[in-house]
Design a protein around this motif. Structure first.
Motif, PDB file in Angstrom:
ATOM      1  N   ALA A   1       0.800  -1.149   0.002  1.00 13.41           N
ATOM      2  CA  ALA A   1      -0.104  -0.038   0.045  1.00 13.41           C
ATOM      3  C   ALA A   1       0.893   1.234  -0.033  1.00 13.41           C
ATOM      4  CB  ALA A   1      -0.981  -0.012   1.375  1.00 13.41           C
ATOM      5  N   VAL A   2       2.149   1.192   0.353  1.00 14.44           N
ATOM      6  CA  VAL A   2       3.001   2.245   0.190  1.00 14.44           C
ATOM      7  C   VAL A   2       3.991   2.350  -0.969  1.00 14.44           C
ATOM      8  CG1 VAL A   2       4.852   3.368   1.657  1.00 14.44           C
ATOM      9  CG2 VAL A   2       2.928   2.551   2.780  1.00 14.44           C
ATOM     10  N   ILE A   3       4.411   1.075  -1.443  1.00 14.40           N
ATOM     11  CA  ILE A   3       5.329   1.102  -2.528  1.00 14.40           C
ATOM     12  C   ILE A   3       4.642   1.382  -3.654  1.00 14.40           C
ATOM     13  CG2 ILE A   3       5.047  -1.219  -3.275  1.00 14.40           C
ATOM     14  CD1 ILE A   3       8.258   0.427  -2.776  1.00 14.40           C
ATOM     15  N   GLU A   4       3.302   0.957  -3.909  1.00 14.04           N
ATOM     16  CA  GLU A   4       2.387   1.249  -4.959  1.00 14.04           C
ATOM     17  C   GLU A   4       2.431   2.958  -5.427  1.00 14.04           C
ATOM     18  OE1 GLU A   4      -1.004  -2.233  -5.437  1.00 14.04           O
ATOM     19  OE2 GLU A   4      -1.786  -0.325  -4.265  1.00 14.04           O
ATOM     20  N   PRO A   5       1.847   3.724  -4.217  1.00 12.54           N
ATOM     21  CA  PRO A   5       1.770   4.950  -4.852  1.00 12.54           C
ATOM     22  C   PRO A   5       3.123   5.778  -4.919  1.00 12.54           C
ATOM     23  CG  PRO A   5       1.331   4.668  -2.332  1.00 12.54           C
ATOM     24  CD  PRO A   5       1.458   3.437  -3.119  1.00 12.54           C
ATOM     25  N   LEU A   6       4.374   5.318  -4.521  1.00 14.32           N
ATOM     26  CA  LEU A   6       5.458   5.714  -4.490  1.00 14.32           C
ATOM     27  C   LEU A   6       6.184   5.371  -5.912  1.00 14.32           C
ATOM     28  CD1 LEU A   6       7.923   7.128  -2.913  1.00 14.32           C
ATOM     29  CD2 LEU A   6       8.925   4.900  -2.506  1.00 14.32           C
ATOM     30  N   VAL A   7       5.802   4.105  -6.467  1.00 16.81           N
ATOM     31  CA  VAL A   7       6.253   3.778  -7.842  1.00 16.81           C
ATOM     32  C   VAL A   7       5.521   4.627  -8.755  1.00 16.81           C
ATOM     33  CG1 VAL A   7       6.359   1.975  -9.578  1.00 16.81           C
ATOM     34  CG2 VAL A   7       6.993   1.255  -6.916  1.00 16.81           C
TER      35      VAL A   7
END
Lengths: 175, 224
Positions: free
Chosen positions: A116-122
């Protein structure tokens, strides 16, 4: 026939332009190269079937990212409801303790981030999306997207600063 | 917008286009320093997020795979049956088409292989060709594109270079049993020369304005 020809050429162009970043997005979701390529292939097959549905070309890239993401969760057998737990729970999973990330490469720290955090960052860093576009792809509010990205960036910043200075990794504000 | 609000916004998106934010950054050195730090952090993050190399020929496989999979199976079966008949008739009367002709047809039909994809290093091409047992010489030619291709039912490699004579395509294919059927072919605007090395067939293709001998010299300089 002319329509099919135009669609084919456009599809080729778009896939060639975005295949690299979409692969990296799929790879960060799947954490497995072969699975990432399978997910991407299946997603683009679905995209090809519905290519004409997108009327606004400016939305094409976000649309492709959304399909890749949906395909990942479909393949993983997860529902959207299960995939995004409460924000606080998600954010609590980001390593923000003092010392245990010292010495890790940035990549390893990123690997420790929950989906849930890596998705928006990528989506923002690799896909070049604004917080509004990130929110639209993930189906969350703009505020939630901003919080997740800020939290990830804050963890990375602490980690990098501590690695450079050798100082203990401390919780800090935006100052 | 206060400085704290500006910092919060930058943490969420250092490239946020807000004019008010841009003004704040221009006015406050400490905020500008914070902004630069976040941009540098983003560059490092980007490098880490994209450091995994892309699979060879990914775009080609995705494009072809998407179209192939999107066709209903019944239509594929009919198309396959028609193709089989179409192939068998000329085979029956004139024998199977040569590998050389199949390679020339592939080069003429696969115009996307001529696209310029910056960043194809000699190392990547060398590793890819090594899988087929072919060596790539050290040369100064710029490699535009590398892809996996299927020619006459066998998987090979297709790469293009910028040469003084223009864009040249090379196709490497596991050869079928038998000797070289043709050492050069000319069809339409494409000319090709061929060389068989053991079980591998090498083909070099250029525009019809190019001399076959020059193409052959180029091929000798590219492969070990």
């Amino acid at each position: 026939m002319r329509f099919i020809g135009r669609t084919t050429g456009h599809f080729d162009q778009v896939v060639r332009a975005y295949s690299g970043e979409l692969f990296h997005f799929a790879l960060w979701l799947c954490r497995d190269r072969h699975r990432a390529e399978d997910v991407l292939q299946e997603a683009l097959t679905r995209a090809w079937r519905r290519w004409g549905d997108v009327k606004d070309e400016a939305a094409r890239k976000s649309w492709l990212y959304t399909i890749v993401r949906n395909e990942f969760y479909r393949e993983a057998g997860k529902s959207r409801r299960q995939e995004v737990p409460m924000d606080d729970e998600v954010l609590a999973q980001i390593p923000d303790e003092r010392d245990f990330t010292r010495g890790l490469e940035v990549r390893q720290l990123l690997m420790s981030f929950p989906a849930a955090v890596i998705e928006p960052l990528v989506l923002q860093n690799v896909g070049g999306m604004t917080c509004e576009e990130v929110a639209a792809v993930l189906g969350i509010t703009v505020g939630a997207a901003m919080t997740r990205i800020s939290r990830a960036r804050s963890a990375l910043r602490r980690h990098c600063r501590a690695s450079e200075t050798g100082a203990p990794i401390a919780e800090e504000s935006t100052r | 917008m206060t400085e704290l609000e500006a910092r919060r916004l930058l943490m969420a998106d250092p490239r946020h286009p807000s004019p008010e934010l841009r003004e704040q950054i221009a006015r406050q050195p400490a905020l500008a320093e914070f902004h630069d730090e976040l941009l540098d952090l983003d560059r490092r993050t980007h490098a880490a997020l994209t450091e995994a190399p892309l699979p060879h020929g990914l775009a080609d496989r995705l494009v072809l795979g998407s179209r192939y999979r999107a066709v209903p199976k019944a239509r594929l079966a009919i198309a396959a049956a028609i193709a089989a008949v179409a192939i068998m008739i000329p085979w029956h009367f004139a024998g199977p088409p040569s590998d050389e002709l199949a390679m020339l047809d592939h080069v003429r039909d696969s115009r996307w292989e001529l696209l310029d994809n910056p960043g194809v290093s000699q190392g990547i091409v060398r590793a890819s060709l090594a899988e087929l047992g072919v060596g790539l010489a050290n040369s100064s030619y710029r490699i535009r594109h590398l892809g996996h291709c299927v020619v006459a039912g066998r998987q090979g490699r297709h790469f293009t270079i910028d040469s003084p004579q223009g864009v040249i395509s090379f196709v490497i294919l596991p050869a079928s049993i038998g000797s070289l059927a043709k050492d050069s072919l000319h069809e339409g605007d494409t000319v090709g020369v061929f060389e068989k090395r053991g079980d591998i067939l090498l083909g070099a293709f250029g525009s019809s304005a190019m001399e076959g001998a020059a193409l052959r010299r180029l091929m000798k300089s590219v492969f070990i």
